[in-house]
Design an enzyme around this catalytic site. Structure first.
Site, short mmCIF file in Angstrom:
data_model
loop_
_atom_site.label_atom_id
_atom_site.label_comp_id
_atom_site.label_asym_id
_atom_site.label_seq_id
_atom_site.Cartn_x
_atom_site.Cartn_y
_atom_site.Cartn_z
N LYS A 21 1.11 -14.65 5.41
CA LYS A 21 1.77 -14.72 4.09
C LYS A 21 2.88 -13.68 3.98
O LYS A 21 3.99 -13.99 3.52
CB LYS A 21 0.72 -14.52 2.99
CG LYS A 21 1.26 -14.59 1.57
CD LYS A 21 0.20 -15.04 0.60
CE LYS A 21 -0.88 -13.98 0.35
NZ LYS A 21 -0.39 -12.84 -0.46
N ARG A 26 8.88 -12.77 3.76
CA ARG A 26 10.00 -11.98 4.27
C ARG A 26 10.99 -12.87 5.01
O ARG A 26 12.21 -12.65 4.93
CB ARG A 26 9.48 -10.86 5.18
CG ARG A 26 8.82 -9.74 4.37
CD ARG A 26 7.88 -8.92 5.23
NE ARG A 26 7.39 -7.72 4.57
CZ ARG A 26 6.39 -7.72 3.67
NH1 ARG A 26 5.78 -8.85 3.33
NH2 ARG A 26 5.99 -6.58 3.12
N SER A 163 2.38 1.26 -0.59
CA SER A 163 2.52 -0.16 -0.90
C SER A 163 3.68 -0.75 -0.12
O SER A 163 4.83 -0.31 -0.28
CB SER A 163 2.75 -0.35 -2.40
OG SER A 163 3.36 -1.60 -2.65
N ASP A 314 -6.22 -6.11 1.57
CA ASP A 314 -6.59 -7.45 1.08
C ASP A 314 -7.97 -7.88 1.56
O ASP A 314 -8.48 -8.92 1.13
CB ASP A 314 -5.54 -8.48 1.53
CG ASP A 314 -4.20 -8.24 0.86
OD1 ASP A 314 -4.18 -7.66 -0.25
OD2 ASP A 314 -3.17 -8.63 1.44
N ARG A 345 -10.51 -6.25 -8.46
CA ARG A 345 -11.42 -6.73 -7.40
C ARG A 345 -12.67 -5.87 -7.26
O ARG A 345 -13.68 -6.33 -6.74
CB ARG A 345 -10.66 -6.84 -6.07
CG ARG A 345 -9.68 -7.99 -6.07
CD ARG A 345 -8.92 -8.17 -4.78
NE ARG A 345 -8.17 -9.41 -4.81
CZ ARG A 345 -7.15 -9.70 -4.02
NH1 ARG A 345 -6.75 -8.84 -3.11
NH2 ARG A 345 -6.55 -10.87 -4.11
C1 S3P Z 1 1.81 -7.21 0.81
C2 S3P Z 1 1.44 -5.93 0.50
C3 S3P Z 1 0.14 -5.58 -0.11
C4 S3P Z 1 -0.85 -6.73 -0.01
C5 S3P Z 1 -0.22 -8.05 -0.36
C6 S3P Z 1 0.92 -8.35 0.59
C7 S3P Z 1 3.13 -7.45 1.40
O1 S3P Z 1 0.35 -5.26 -1.47
O2 S3P Z 1 -1.94 -6.50 -0.86
O3 S3P Z 1 -1.16 -9.11 -0.28
O4 S3P Z 1 3.36 -8.56 1.94
O5 S3P Z 1 3.99 -6.55 1.34
P1 S3P Z 1 0.74 -3.77 -1.96
O6 S3P Z 1 2.11 -3.48 -1.49
O7 S3P Z 1 0.65 -3.83 -3.45
O8 S3P Z 1 -0.29 -2.88 -1.35
#
Ligand code: S3P
Length: 435
Positions: A21, A26, A163, A314, A345
């Site tokens: 995903k 991206r 993040s 996740d 969660r």
């Molecule tokens: C993601 C970053 C994560 C993850 C999300 C996908 C990404 O979130 O939980 O499912 O693709 O950059 P956070 O950046 O809030 O940690």
């Protein structure tokens, strides 16, 4: 729709998980920012990614799905004024990355999302992008919001959270800002943006600050490329967990992304005694890929270090479900971010585990699960998911190993990240049916 899962003997077979995903979002966004055509093979065709495809169309790119399943994105060398509100659906990744990418162009774009996304914090991207010079109409620091983009200045930003969404929003904005942009985060989060930007030809490297390396981007023009999307480890986590907890199972996961910054869950499973073997690693696209063979295993509880949280953010719901079948305590900390995901969660996992007869306790930044071994989980409950896809899938997997069936109150949102989940699991021999 409600779904019900029950024990039906061992899981067996070889299977390729749906496309990753994070990489799918991206590829669409960078393809749309680039000049020329980007071809994407094995794009995840889940609802979250479809919202991002629709968003980049509104921002000026041409996006098509060919009959052979390959997606093409023809970028217009940047974003242009959208004619309507950009609906990000349930996707925090889509929303935050698109807001960052849009902020450096001369446009005013309104972003919105579903009820869950409207509750999630957006200040984490509004703050750095405002420092760079973007303006926002966002009375609550939540969606819906309007970003007024324009000439940005590069910054060095110390993110308070690890993040990848924040990091990516800032780096994407930095592609079209004056000077250089550096992003410092407490622990390293997934680095797909950095890897893929290099593939698209961006001027990106890493710079040492306070004894650690952090990504730095300079103004860049992206050029369309071919992208292959490996299987998503965050989706593979569910069949892997099911194979571990259902006696005599053996499942082979093919073509899975094994980027080390995504493997915290698998590392923790190994520490719990899981029989998981990696085979045939290769790296055709700037991201490592491997097959995995997983066999049912006798597990014991574990305490993953708090600093590992970003590498398994996740997967905590499914880890908590697996922990119910392990002997002893599993203690999860460093995961306060779980409270601002598609749902809280921590609260939902503890509530659901208790409803299934498992001893579990909330911590401010995690949870404790007291496992009593493979045959100990009663199940026999209907789980409240609040429309969170990963809560739903975690309890369906738990139901495959429980004494009594487990029902989830709403499985529709599973399609955001793992379209065809029930059929995928049925192919391996699982008994998961709609009610
Ligand atoms: C993601 C970053 C994560 C993850 C999300 C996908 C990404 O979130 O939980 O499912 O693709 O950059 P956070 O950046 O809030 O940690």
């Amino acid at each position: 729709m409600r779904l019900k899962a029950r024990f039906a003997g061992p899981l067996q077979g070889s299977i390729r998980p749906p496309g990753d995903k994070s990489i799918s979002h991206r590829a669409l966004i960078m393809g749309a920012l680039a000049e020329g055509e980007t071809r994407i093979e094995c794009l995840l065709e889940g609802e979250d990614v479809r919202h991002t495809a629709a968003a980049v169309r509104l921002l000026g790119a041409k996006v098509d799905r060919r009959d052979d399943g390959i997606w093409t994105v023809t970028g217009a060398n940047g974003f242009s004024q959208p004619s309507e509100t950009i609906d990000c659906g349930n996707s925090g990744t889509g929303a935050r990355l698109l807001i960052g990418a849009a902020a450096s162009y001369k446009l005013s774009a309104r972003f919105d999302g579903d009820q869950s996304l409207r509750k999630r914090p957006m200040n984490r991207v509004i703050a750095p992008l405002s420092q760079m010079g973007a303006r926002f109409d966002s009375p609550q620091n939540r969606l819906p919001l309007i970003v007024h983009g324009g000439a940005l200045k590069g910054i060095t930003y110390r993110s308070p959270v690890s993040s990848a969404q924040v990091k990516s929003a800032v780096l994407l904005a930095g592609l079209h800002a004056e000077g250089e942009t550096v992003l410092i985060e407490p622990e390293r989060s997934r680095d797909h943006t950095e890897r893929m930007l290099a593939v698209f030809g961006a001027d990106i490297d890493r710079v040492e600050v306070d004894g650690a390396l952090h990504p730095r981007v300079r103004p860049s023009k992206l050029k369309g490329v071919n992208i292959y999307v490996p299987g998503d480890p965050s989706s593979a986590a569910f069949p892997v967990a099911a194979a571990l907890i259902v006696a005599k199972s053996e499942v082979r996961i093919e073509d899975m992304l094994v980027n080390p910054l995504r493997l915290g869950f698998f590392e923790t499973l190994l520490e719990m005694g899981a029989n998981i073997v990696y085979e045939e690693r290769h790296d055709p696209i700037g991201e490592p890929i491997a097959n995995l063979v997983v066999k049912a295993s006798k597990l014991h509880g574990a305490t993953p270090p708090a600093k590992r949280a970003p590498a398994m953010i996740d997967e905590f719901p499914i880890l908590a479900a697996v922990a119910a079948f392990a002997e002893g305590e599993t203690r999860i900390t460093g995961a306060a971010e779980l409270r601002v995901k598609e749902s809280d969660r921590i609260t939902l996992m503890v509530e659901g585990l208790r409803a299934c007869g498992v001893e579990a306790e909330e911590l401010p930044d995690g949870l404790v699960v007291n496992g009593r071994g493979p045959k100990s989980v009663r199940g026999g409950a209907e789980i409240r998911t609040l429309g969170d896809h990963r809560i739903a899938m975690s309890f369906l997997v738990l139901g495959l190993g429980s004494k009594e069936p487990v029902t989830v109150d709403d499985a529709d949102m599973i399609a955001t990240s793992f379209p065809g989940f029930a059929a995928f699991m049925q192919n391996l021999g699982a008994d998961i049916v709609g009610l």
